[in-house]
Design an enzyme around this catalytic site. Sequence first.
Site, PDB file in Angstrom:
ATOM      1  N   TRP A   1       0.819  -1.223   0.000  1.00 54.88           N
ATOM      2  CA  TRP A   1       0.000   0.000   0.000  1.00 54.88           C
ATOM      3  C   TRP A   1       0.849   1.269   0.000  1.00 54.88           C
ATOM      4  CZ3 TRP A   1      -4.243  -1.517   4.187  1.00 54.88           C
ATOM      5  CH2 TRP A   1      -4.962  -2.616   3.707  1.00 54.88           C
TER       6      TRP A   1
ATOM      7  N   GLU B   1      10.903  -7.267  -9.691  1.00 53.29           N
ATOM      8  CA  GLU B   1      10.154  -6.081 -10.072  1.00 53.29           C
ATOM      9  C   GLU B   1      11.021  -5.201 -10.964  1.00 53.29           C
ATOM     10  OE1 GLU B   1       6.874  -5.226  -7.043  1.00 53.29           O
ATOM     11  OE2 GLU B   1       8.707  -4.378  -6.204  1.00 53.29           O
TER      12      GLU B   1
ATOM     13  N   HIS C   1      12.809  -2.884  -1.716  1.00 51.13           N
ATOM     14  CA  HIS C   1      11.907  -2.393  -2.762  1.00 51.13           C
ATOM     15  C   HIS C   1      12.645  -1.353  -3.609  1.00 51.13           C
ATOM     16  CE1 HIS C   1       8.609  -0.269  -4.700  1.00 51.13           C
ATOM     17  NE2 HIS C   1       7.931  -1.388  -4.542  1.00 51.13           N
TER      18      HIS C   1
HETATM   19  C1  PEP Z   1       5.422  -2.165  -6.412  1.00 51.33           C
HETATM   20  O1  PEP Z   1       5.646  -1.044  -5.988  1.00 51.33           O
HETATM   21  O2  PEP Z   1       5.882  -3.134  -5.810  1.00 51.33           O
HETATM   22  C2  PEP Z   1       4.631  -2.294  -7.615  1.00 51.33           C
HETATM   23  C3  PEP Z   1       4.745  -3.401  -8.288  1.00 51.33           C
HETATM   24  O3  PEP Z   1       3.832  -1.228  -7.971  1.00 51.33           O
HETATM   25  P1  PEP Z   1       2.770  -1.181  -9.180  1.00 51.33           P
HETATM   26  O4  PEP Z   1       1.953  -2.438  -9.080  1.00 51.33           O
HETATM   27  O5  PEP Z   1       1.979   0.051  -8.931  1.00 51.33           O
HETATM   28  O6  PEP Z   1       3.558  -1.135 -10.445  1.00 51.33           O
END
Ligand code: PEP
Length: 250
Positions: free
Chosen positions: A11, A167, A95
Amino acid sequence: MGRHYYIAGNWKMHKTRTESAELAQALVTELKDGKHEYLVAPSFTNLETVSAIVEGTNIRLGAQNCACEEQGAHTGEVSVLQLKDLGVQTIIIGHSERRHTYKEDDALINKKVKLALKHGFEVILCIGELLEEREAGKVEEVCERQTVKGLEGVSAEDLANVVIAYEPVWAIGTGKTATPQDAEAVHAFVRKVIARLYGNEAAQKLIIQYGGSVKPDNAAQLMAMENIDGALVGGASLKTDTFVPIAKFS
Ligand code: PEP
């Protein structure tokens, strides 16, 4: 193989306590029959409120970060001891916003990973390349470095409490998603790195989430890939309308 799907909502720095409570309550109701594993990670200030709502449900409680020391003179930081006290089970570490906006390096991230594991938390270790690194053909080099350095000194036993979230930074919050094939290639590569470090059995058990603009209309295609075991969701995790269909993908 022992892997299952694990869908997590980050979040970020959104929502007041009341808004967090409303969303958590709605997710408890909507996901009570969900078939996968779930997690929500509210802001530190909202953890206690959300903890009381998700306790005893199929939704785990996650924090978005932690300090690299147990306690002491660290103004503005939050310790693993404080997180444990609130019922936090999982900590997201490394992150891309922590790595790139707040300049956390692999050594600091590794310190946090080891501390969180020492205190019995599950860790979601985030890795992923910048756009310029992808364009320079460095995806594997970056992901391997972040994985190896992030896990330096982590025992095989503790690896059982680690989840990796791939990611790609260029896909986070941008509406651009890696194609399922591109994401799969990196997930398979990361699993190979883990197999080299910890053996094939451990690698096969490792959950690797994908993150980067996961939405209801692309979740199922991503999850269909052999090495994609779930999602770390940012923007789409802020509303039940978008998070529930992702969480209940089939
Ligand atoms: C994140 O911040 O881990 C992410 C994947 O964000 P979003 O889904 O908004 O790209």
